[in-house]
Design an enzyme around this catalytic site. Structure first.
Site, PDB file in Angstrom:
ATOM      1  N   ASP A   1       0.825  -1.213   0.000  1.00  0.00           N
ATOM      2  CA  ASP A   1       0.000   0.000   0.000  1.00  0.00           C
ATOM      3  C   ASP A   1       0.859   1.263   0.000  1.00  0.00           C
ATOM      4  OD1 ASP A   1      -2.458  -1.118  -0.161  1.00  0.00           O
ATOM      5  OD2 ASP A   1      -3.109  -0.630   1.870  1.00  0.00           O
TER       6      ASP A   1
ATOM      7  N   ASP B   1       3.738  -9.066   9.460  1.00  0.00           N
ATOM      8  CA  ASP B   1       3.953  -7.648   9.186  1.00  0.00           C
ATOM      9  C   ASP B   1       5.343  -7.465   8.599  1.00  0.00           C
ATOM     10  OD1 ASP B   1       1.456  -6.966  10.041  1.00  0.00           O
ATOM     11  OD2 ASP B   1       2.075  -6.183  11.989  1.00  0.00           O
TER      12      ASP B   1
ATOM     13  N   ASP C   1       8.030  -6.039   9.413  1.00  0.00           N
ATOM     14  CA  ASP C   1       9.250  -6.141  10.225  1.00  0.00           C
ATOM     15  C   ASP C   1       9.427  -7.522  10.857  1.00  0.00           C
ATOM     16  OD1 ASP C   1       6.929  -5.302  11.707  1.00  0.00           O
ATOM     17  OD2 ASP C   1       8.207  -5.138  13.466  1.00  0.00           O
TER      18      ASP C   1
ATOM     19  N   ASP D   1      -7.443  -7.354  13.683  1.00  0.00           N
ATOM     20  CA  ASP D   1      -7.025  -8.689  14.105  1.00  0.00           C
ATOM     21  C   ASP D   1      -7.868  -9.193  15.275  1.00  0.00           C
ATOM     22  OD1 ASP D   1      -6.035  -6.749  15.799  1.00  0.00           O
ATOM     23  OD2 ASP D   1      -3.933  -7.199  15.433  1.00  0.00           O
TER      24      ASP D   1
END
Length: 543
Positions: free
Chosen positions: A144, A203, A205, A297
C-alpha cells in the site's frame, strides 16, 4: 442613624468609623466565603474523593485477581506440562512416494506493508526462505506504499525472488481504504487464493524462522476445530534503549501469561495481527476482515471465537520483530492498541451476549476478562488512581487510603508483570514510572474508543528503523540535540501532569506525614522527561 452620629464627630473619627465598618463588612464577607468553602469541601469534595478511592480500590482488586488467575493458569500449564504438543495432535507431515508434495496443504503467506523502506527486504527474504514444498506455498506481498521510490524497491525485490523460482505475487491497489484490513481483504479476493487452505501473516518487520510453517501448520491439519495458531514475538532491538527494554517487559508478560493462559484455559485469546496462521475457512465463516475499528485482528478473533473455533498459542515458536524505538511511534501504536479494543467492545457487546454457538461462560470470559478487566479497567485505574486521585488526596488529611491498596496490591501486580522478563527485574522502578506515563495515553484512548470521539479510527503505521542506525553513532553533539528539541512539539499533557504531581509533592512534604511525595517526585520527573520527548532512540532529521 449612622449619618446623624457622624455629624457630631471630628473628621478623623468619622474616617476611622467608615474604615471599621468597611473592615467589618469585609470580614463578614470573608467569613461567609469560608463557610461556603467549608461546606463545599465537607459535603462535596471529601465524599467524592472517598467514593473515587473506593471505586479505584475495587478495580485494583479486580486487576490483581485477573493477573493472579492468569498467572496460576500459566504456571499450571508449565508445571504439569499442558503444552499444545501434549493436548493436540501435531504429527509432522511426511511426503510419501505415492502422493509426493501433494500431501502438504497449500499455504498462502501474506505480507502487508506501507512505505517500509527499512525492513521490506527482511520480511520478504524470510518468507521466501520458509521450508515448505515450493509448489505448495504462495507468497503475496500487499503493498500500500504511497512513496513511489519504496514501491519500486519492493516490486524489484519481489521480482528478484520470482526469478529465483519462488511463487511470489506483488499486489497493489488504487487506495488505502480500510488500511491493513482493507489490504488483507483485497488480497483474499484474488482467484489463486481459492487454492489455499491456510494463510500465514507477517507484518513487514517480522522475520519467521525457516521451520515456522512446519511447527504451526500441523496443528491446523490434524485438528479440524482449530482456526488459529499464534506464535510468540521475539524482539531484535530490545536492547536498543531503555524504552525498548521496558516495552519488552510488557510484551513478554502479554505472551507468556495472557496468551498462554487464554490458550490453555478456554482456547481463546486475541490474535496479534501477525506471526500467526489462520484456517481460511474460519476467516470466511467469521465474516472476513472488517475495517470498522483499528484492531482488525482482534475483531476477526472475537468473531471466530464466538462461532466456536479454537485458538492455539505456541510459546516456543518465536518470530523476530521490531519494537518501536521512538517515543512518537510508540505513542501512536499504544493509542491504536487501546482505542481499538474499547471501540470494538462497544460495537460487539450485544453480538457477544446473543452468540448462539458458545457457552455462557465463554461469553462471560470475553466480556469481563478479555475486554472489561484487561482492556478498560486496567488502563483507567493505572492513570486515575496512581496519577490523579492519590496525589489529590494529600489535600484532604481526613481521607485515608488503606496500605493494602496503596502498597501491597500495586507491588504484587508489578511483581507479577516482572515474571515475563527476569533479566530486566532491576528495571522495575523505571518500568512502573514509564507505564504510569503511558497510562495517560491509554486511558484517553479508551474513552475515545468507548465514546467514538474524533481519533477513534486514526491509523498511523508504526515506524520501523530496521538497520538504519546500525554502524552509525547514536552519540550526537548536545547542541544538535537541543536545537532539535527547541522546535519539536512538546507533549503538553505530560508536562501538565508533571506540574500537578510536583504541586502535590510540595504540599505533601510540607503539611503531611504520609511520605507520598517519595513516589510523586520520581513520577513527576518521568512525566517531565517524556513530556520533553527525551526517551527512546533519537533519529536525526537527515535520516
Amino acid at each position: 442613624m449612622h449619618e446623624e452620629l457622624l455629624k457630631f464627630q471630628p473628621l478623623w473619627a468619622a474616617k476611622a468609623y467608615e474604615m471599621a465598618a468597611a473592615s467589618y463588612d469585609g470580614l463578614l464577607e470573608a467569613a461567609q466565603l469560608t463557610d461556603v468553602w467549608y461546606l463545599f469541601r465537607t459535603f462535596v469534595l471529601v465524599p467524592l474523593v472517598r467514593i473515587s478511592i473506593s471505586l479505584c480500590l475495587a478495580m485494583s482488586v479486580v486487576i490483581f485477581l485477573e493477573k493472579f488467575g492468569m498467572g496460576m493458569i500459566s504456571l499450571y500449564s508449565k508445571v504439569f506440562r499442558r503444552r499444545p504438543y501434549r493436548v493436540y495432535k501435531c504429527d509432522p507431515i511426511v511426503a510419501d512416494l505415492e502422493s509426493g508434495s501433494a500431501i502438504f496443504p497449500m499455504v498462502l503467506v501474506q505480507i502487508p506493508m506501507y512505505n517500509e523502506k527499512e525492513v521490506y527486504q527482511l520480511s520478504i527474504g524470510a518468507a521466501c526462505n520458509l521450508e515448505w514444498p515450493s509448489d505448495r506455498i504462495l507468497i503475496q506481498v500487499l503493498d500500500d506504499s504511497t512513496d513511489l521510490v519504496v514501491k519500486d524497491l519492493v516490486k524489484a525485490e519481489c521480482e528478484m525472488w520470482y526469478k529465483k523460482g519462488k511463487n511470489i505475487r506483488y499486489e497493489t491497489r488504487s487506495n488505502r481504504n480500510g488500511y491493513k484490513a482493507g489490504a488483507l481483504k483485497e488480497g483474499m479476493k484474488h482467484p489463486y487464493v481459492n487454492e489455499c487452505e491456510f494463510i500465514a501473516m507477517f507484518d513487514a518487520d517480522f522475520q519467521p524462522e525457516p521451520d515456522f510453517l512446519i511447527r504451526t501448520v500441523t496443528f491446523l491439519v490434524h485438528n479440524a476445530d482449530i482456526a488459529l495458531v499464534q506464535a510468540r514475538w521475539l524482539f531484535v532491538n530490545a536492547n536498543e534503549c531503555l524504552m525498548t527494554r521496558m516495552q519488552e517487559m510488557s510484551m513478554d508478560y502479554h505472551f507468556k501469561v495472557e496468551q498462554e493462559s487464554g490458550s490453555s484455559s478456554i482456547a481463546f485469546f486475541g490474535y496479534n495481527g501477525t506471526a500467526g496462521v489462520w484456517r481460511i475457512r474460519a476467516i470466511h465463516e467469521a465474516g472476513g476482515w472488517a475495517d470498522r475499528t483499528t484492531v482488525e485482528d482482534m475483531d476477526l478473533a472475537v468473531r471466530a471465537g464466538l462461532r466456536g473455533w479454537k485458538f492455539v498459542y505456541l510459546g516456543d515458536t518465536k518470530v523476530k520483530s521490531e519494537l518501536p524505538s521512538t517515543f512518537k511511534a510508540y505513542r501512536y501504536q499504544q493509542h491504536r492498541w487501546s482505542c481499538g479494543p474499547a471501540n470494538l467492545f462497544r460495537k460487539m457487546f450485544w453480538d457477544i451476549v446473543l452468540a448462539q454457538k458458545v457457552s455462557v461462560y465463554k461469553k462471560f470470559y470475553v466480556i469481563y476478562h478479555f475486554f472489561i478487566a484487561r482492556r478498560i479497567i486496567s488502563h483507567f485505574v493505572t492513570f486515575t488512581f496512581y496519577c490523579i486521585i492519590i496525589p489529590f488526596s494529600v489535600f484532604f488529611p481526613e481521607v485515608s487510603i488503606p496500605k493494602w491498596g496503596i502498597m501491597y496490591i500495586p507491588t504484587s501486580i508489578t511483581l507479577m508483570n516482572a515474571i515475563g522478563t527476569p533479566r530486566s527485574f532491576h528495571l522495575l522502578v523505571f518500568w512502573v514510572l514509564f507505564e504510569n506515563v503511558m497510562s495517560l495515553h491509554r486511558c484517553k484512548a479508551v474513552f475515545i474508543g468507548l465514546f467514538e470521539a474524533g481519533r477513534v479510527n486514526e491509523w498511523i503505521v508504526t515506524e520501523k528503523l530496521g538497520d538504519m542506525l546500525k554502524g552509525k553513532s547514536n552519540t550526537f553533539n548536545i547542541f544538535q540535540k537541543l536545537n532539535f528539541s527547541a522546535w519539536k512539539k512538546f507533549n503538553k499533557l505530560e508536562l501538565m501532569i508533571s506540574l500537578y504531581l510536583l504541586i502535590c509533592s510540595y504540599y505533601d512534604f510540607m503539611f503531611n506525614k504520609d511520605y507520598y511525595f517519595v513516589y510523586f517526585i520520581p513520577q513527576s520527573i518521568a512525566f517531565f522527561i517524556m513530556g520533553l520527548g527525551y526517551i527512546g532512540t533519537y533519529v536525526p532529521t537527515d535520516q
